[in-house]
Design a protein around this motif. Structure first.
Motif, PDB file in Angstrom:
ATOM      1  N   GLN A   1      -2.876 -14.271  -4.275  1.00 39.10           N
ATOM      2  CA  GLN A   1      -3.518 -12.960  -4.097  1.00 39.10           C
ATOM      3  C   GLN A   1      -2.537 -11.834  -3.754  1.00 39.10           C
ATOM      4  O   GLN A   1      -1.559 -12.052  -3.052  1.00 39.10           O
ATOM      5  N   ALA A   2      -2.891 -10.652  -4.221  1.00 42.34           N
ATOM      6  CA  ALA A   2      -2.155  -9.456  -3.809  1.00 42.34           C
ATOM      7  C   ALA A   2      -3.158  -8.431  -3.306  1.00 42.34           C
ATOM      8  O   ALA A   2      -4.147  -8.141  -3.982  1.00 42.34           O
ATOM      9  N   SER A   3      -2.911  -7.910  -2.112  1.00 47.89           N
ATOM     10  CA  SER A   3      -3.785  -6.841  -1.615  1.00 47.89           C
ATOM     11  C   SER A   3      -3.088  -5.513  -1.859  1.00 47.89           C
ATOM     12  O   SER A   3      -1.855  -5.405  -1.739  1.00 47.89           O
ATOM     13  N   PHE A   4      -3.871  -4.528  -2.200  1.00 53.00           N
ATOM     14  CA  PHE A   4      -3.312  -3.288  -2.717  1.00 53.00           C
ATOM     15  C   PHE A   4      -4.206  -2.140  -2.270  1.00 53.00           C
ATOM     16  O   PHE A   4      -5.426  -2.226  -2.384  1.00 53.00           O
TER      17      PHE A   4
ATOM     18  N   GLU B   1       0.857  -1.204   0.000  1.00 55.53           N
ATOM     19  CA  GLU B   1       0.000   0.000   0.000  1.00 55.53           C
ATOM     20  C   GLU B   1       0.880   1.237   0.000  1.00 55.53           C
ATOM     21  O   GLU B   1       2.071   1.157   0.321  1.00 55.53           O
ATOM     22  N   TYR B   2       0.275   2.375  -0.360  1.00 50.27           N
ATOM     23  CA  TYR B   2       1.007   3.645  -0.343  1.00 50.27           C
ATOM     24  C   TYR B   2      -0.013   4.766  -0.189  1.00 50.27           C
ATOM     25  O   TYR B   2      -0.910   4.942  -1.019  1.00 50.27           O
ATOM     26  N   GLY B   3       0.145   5.563   0.881  1.00 51.08           N
ATOM     27  CA  GLY B   3      -0.700   6.731   1.092  1.00 51.08           C
ATOM     28  C   GLY B   3       0.138   7.928   1.496  1.00 51.08           C
ATOM     29  O   GLY B   3       1.174   7.800   2.155  1.00 51.08           O
ATOM     30  N   GLU B   4      -0.282   9.096   1.058  1.00 49.91           N
ATOM     31  CA  GLU B   4       0.402  10.337   1.439  1.00 49.91           C
ATOM     32  C   GLU B   4      -0.632  11.420   1.678  1.00 49.91           C
ATOM     33  O   GLU B   4      -1.760  11.327   1.193  1.00 49.91           O
TER      34      GLU B   4
ATOM     35  N   LEU C   1       0.562   7.377  -6.666  1.00 48.28           N
ATOM     36  CA  LEU C   1       1.119   6.544  -5.596  1.00 48.28           C
ATOM     37  C   LEU C   1       0.907   5.054  -5.854  1.00 48.28           C
ATOM     38  O   LEU C   1       1.787   4.237  -5.571  1.00 48.28           O
ATOM     39  N   GLY C   2      -0.282   4.727  -6.354  1.00 47.07           N
ATOM     40  CA  GLY C   2      -0.637   3.320  -6.546  1.00 47.07           C
ATOM     41  C   GLY C   2       0.291   2.604  -7.512  1.00 47.07           C
ATOM     42  O   GLY C   2       0.416   1.377  -7.469  1.00 47.07           O
ATOM     43  N   THR C   3       0.938   3.356  -8.394  1.00 50.04           N
ATOM     44  CA  THR C   3       1.849   2.734  -9.362  1.00 50.04           C
ATOM     45  C   THR C   3       3.026   2.024  -8.668  1.00 50.04           C
ATOM     46  O   THR C   3       3.579   1.076  -9.221  1.00 50.04           O
ATOM     47  N   TYR C   4       3.382   2.461  -7.464  1.00 48.24           N
ATOM     48  CA  TYR C   4       4.503   1.783  -6.770  1.00 48.24           C
ATOM     49  C   TYR C   4       4.095   0.378  -6.311  1.00 48.24           C
ATOM     50  O   TYR C   4       4.753  -0.606  -6.687  1.00 48.24           O
TER      51      TYR C   4
END
Ligand SMILES: NC(=O)C1=CN([C@@H]2O[C@H](COP(=O)(O)OP(=O)(O)OC[C@H]3O[C@@H](n4cnc5c(N)ncnc54)[C@H](OP(=O)(O)O)[C@@H]3O)[C@@H](O)[C@H]2O)C=CC1
Ligand SMILES: O=C1CO[C@H](CO)[C@@H](O)[C@@H]1O
Length: 344
Positions: A238-241, A170-173, A194-197
């Protein structure tokens, strides 16, 4: 069965100062363009030879601030400069397609900020133009050019993690309301910024997902404010994102394989340490380096691009075009499934 190794591979990144010096043209004068110039100048011999802006006044002001010899008041003039070896496209996401096309059609090598384009169809068209022209082309997902990711790539490719069963990332700013991320006309929302990372990590390991489920929350500005998704591959792994523009999250990740697990000491996309554990935790292999900030490693991509172009390569193994296209395909699936409308 191969035994779990006793040590991690070492990074194979050549000295950035030794990369052949190329003449760079900077297309767009925003925030990341400044970080790129500062980092590249501090750690490489690359030459920032010219800048192009939509306005002559902005170009001249930027050139004066950064001591750049040539300033152009149009992007067309920049890409027509015969002295420029490579163009760094640093405009908002929804303009990447047009600006990369402009540069490639002028016969220039291109490094474009992430994401390469708004969708897979656009990305594939750009890749085809670059191939037809024999030009170098890459997406500037800077994380993948860091020494840390060279070690991780060797871990991934060695098979020492076994089959990848799950990925958590995950990535949040936090952003103030005047940031372009709140602007629907510039393809705002956290997914592309951000989600691209996390998404590139997932597709690097699992490829294009078979299925996506998720939920999105819209922001009053009209962009999506946050979203979460589960991506599964052909075997059901699975991948959680998740990504949000409402606050700073740990931006961590874990990769769980049948033989080993990767855990990061801090933000997975920044310089910093990580551990590779054997499945039962009996062996722990550590990669250590100081935790960095998010623009401190930008010079690695500049050096790699220079090495590739000087060697006649048309893409980089740090961020192969196929990986970028796989990420764009996954983006298409998320956008379609969650009903995000970029107005394309
Ligand atoms: N690698 C990283 O760590 C980061 C990457 N990025 C990526 O870089 C790209 C640019 O982001 P960022 O630097 O934050 O953006 P900014 O808004 O700070 O800058 C974008 C620049 O693009 C040019 N531009 C051209 N057309 C437009 C338009 N219609 N509206 C606004 N600007 C326009 C402008 O330059 P001019 O006026 O001179 O033409 C502007 O300064 C994005 O794709 C983003 O994903 C962003 C931040 C960090
Ligand atoms: O890549 C990125 C990392 O962080 C930035 C903000 O701090 C983003 O805007 C950006 O696109």
């Amino acid at each position: 069965m191969t035994a779990f190794p006793d040590r991690l591979p070492t990074a194979r990144i050549p000295d950035p100062m030794a990369a052949p010096a190329l003449n760079w043209g900077i297309l767009g004068t925003g925030w990341i363009a400044e970080q790129f110039i500062a980092s590249t100048r501090a750690h490489t011999r690359q030459v920032i030879a010219a800048v192009g802006s939509r306005s002559a006044a902005t170009a001249q002001k930027f050139a004066a601030k950064w001591d750049i010899p040539t300033a152009y008041g149009t992007y067309e003039a920049l890409v027509a400069d015969p002295a420029i070896d490579v163009i760094y496209v640093a405009t908002p996401h929804n303009l990447h397609f047009a600006h990369v096309k402009l540069a490639l059609e002028a016969g220039k090598n291109v490094l474009v900020e992430k994401p390469m384009a708004m969708n897979h169809a656009q990305g594939a068209e750009l890749v085809a133009i670059a191939r037809a022209g024999g030009l170098f082309f890459a997406e500037a997902l800077w994380t993948y050019f860091l020494p840390k990711f060279d070690v991780l790539a060797q871990v991934f490719d060695s098979g020492m993690l076994g089959e990848i069963k799950s990925i958590h990332s995950e990535y949040g700013e936090f952003f103030t309301r005047d940031h372009r991320i709140f602007n629907p006309a510039l393809a705002g929302g956290p997914l592309l910024d951000l989600g691209t990372y996390p998404l590139s990590l997932i597709t690097r390991l699992m490829g294009v997902p078979r299925e996506v489920v998720g939920a999105v929350q819209m922001d009053e500005s009209g962009v999506h404010g946050q979203l979460s998704a589960i991506l599964s591959d052909r075997s059901g792994n699975q991948a959680s994102f998740a990504t949000t523009l409402y606050g700073l999250t740990p931006t961590n990740a874990a990769i769980v394989g049948t033989k080993g697990t990767v855990r990061f000491d801090s933000e997975f996309n920044l310089p910093g340490g990580f551990q590779v554990l054997s499945t039962d935790g009996s062996k722990v292999l550590r990669y250590t380096e100081p935790t960095g900030r998010h623009f401190e490693g930008l010079f690695y991509e500049a050096a790699e691009v220079a090495r590739c172009i000087a060697a006649g390569a048309t893409q980089t193994q740090c961020r192969p075009l196929a990986d970028t296209l796989a990420m764009l395909e996954a983006l298409d699936m998320i956008v379609a499934r969650l009903g995000i409308d970029y107005g394309l």
